[in-house]
Design an enzyme around this catalytic site. Structure first.
Site, mmCIF file in Angstrom:
data_model
loop_
_atom_site.group_PDB
_atom_site.id
_atom_site.type_symbol
_atom_site.label_atom_id
_atom_site.label_comp_id
_atom_site.label_asym_id
_atom_site.label_seq_id
_atom_site.Cartn_x
_atom_site.Cartn_y
_atom_site.Cartn_z
ATOM 1 N N GLU A 122 0.785 -1.022 0.073
ATOM 2 C CA GLU A 122 0.117 -0.005 -0.107
ATOM 3 C C GLU A 122 0.839 1.274 -0.177
ATOM 4 O OE1 GLU A 122 -4.258 -0.403 1.782
ATOM 5 O OE2 GLU A 122 -2.872 -1.270 3.169
ATOM 6 N N HIS B 292 -11.263 -0.469 6.410
ATOM 7 C CA HIS B 292 -9.886 -0.706 6.434
ATOM 8 C C HIS B 292 -9.272 -0.081 7.526
ATOM 9 C CE1 HIS B 292 -6.297 -0.644 3.367
ATOM 10 N NE2 HIS B 292 -6.004 -0.889 4.667
HETATM 11 ZN ZN LIG Z 1 -3.936 -1.013 5.339
#
Ligand SMILES: [Zn+2]
Length: 273
Positions: A114, A203
């Site tokens: 990410e 998330h």
């Molecule tokens: Zn994350």
């Protein structure tokens, strides 16, 4: 005369070609990786190590989550650890990245998938010099509920009248919920807008700051504010939040003294381990 002009022209062409070749060679760096912007300030690296450990100590990150800082020598570069639990991060783990999330000095190690969260926020927000991505537990409910997160106390005045929520499904349909490419990262940065943080539905959150102490301080107090707000909701009565003018007054007064006092404490604790 014409011979001199021709010679001068061909000399200039040759020189131009040499400069171009030299430039592309230095930009390419070793093994096709982009060239480094140069060695970062060692104190900035120590701040980044301290940030990793502090966020872990406060339960803002566990084995997941990450923090980055913009390179002090080049605004188009940022620094972040290889894929490791933040509590374990040390100097040799720090990698330089371009704003396309391309590593400069990865040397075969694995990366945070990410990293695009960081790259795309730095691209979109020249005022941001540090980014934290985390899944801090008390913040999660406010990303999945229509009850907005709001500042319950002065330490979280930066929340203002609330924070945007990024729903990855709107930008990318059904996904694994990870912001693991540039398109998802830029959609997240667009939802962040000019705010200090953006919740991520189902998330976590991305928190920004003009420096590491701000990004870490906001991450810590965002989690505390969320936990306290949940407690206040549990009491069952009506809640009086900071109003917009009060939240703004906190910011105008220097936002928790620029987090200098907690940062001195956190940094010392983290680096004296
Ligand atoms: Zn994350």
């Amino acid at each position: 005369m014409s011979f001199t002009i021709r010679s001068t022209v061909s000399f200039c062409l040759a020189l131009g070609l040499a400069v171009l070749l030299g430039l592309s060679a230095s930009r390419a760096g070793a093994q096709g990786a982009p060239a480094s912007a140069g060695p970062p300030d060692p104190e900035l690296i120590r701040d980044l190590i301290a940030a990793n450990r502090t966020l872990a100590e406060h339960g803002i990150v566990d084995a997941f989550g990450h923090v980055s800082v913009r390179h002090n020598l080049d605004p188009n570069r940022f620094l972040m650890s290889v894929s490791r639990a933040p509590e374990l991060v040390s100097e040799s783990d720090i990698v330089e990245y371009t704003l396309d999330a391309e590593p400069v000095n990865l040397r075969g190690r694995s990366q945070y998938s990410e990293r695009y969260i960081h790259a795309e926020i730095y691209k979109a927000r020249p005022d941001v010099n540090a980014v934290v991505h985390n899944h801090s537990p008390s913040v999660i409910p406010f990303g999945v509920s229509d009850v907005p997160i709001r500042p319950v106390y002065h330490m979280a005045g930066f929340i203002g009248e609330g924070l945007p929520i990024f729903d990855i499904r709107e930008a990318s349909g059904i996904t694994n919920m990870l912001v693991n490419d540039a398109q998802r990262g830029s959609a997240l940065a667009a939802d962040l807008g000019d705010r200090p943080a953006v919740l991520m539905r189902g998330h976590g959150v991305a928190v920004t700051g003009p420096s590491i102490p701000f990004a870490v301080g906001r991450s810590v107090y965002l989690e505390l504010n969320a936990a306290i707000q949940l407690q206040a909701i549990g009491l069952g009565g009506s809640i009086t939040f900071l109003d917009a003018a009060e939240a703004q007054a906190v910011l105008d007064d220097g936002e928790n003294r620029s987090y200098e006092r907690p940062w001195e404490l956190w940094r010392r604790r983290a680096l004296e381990q």
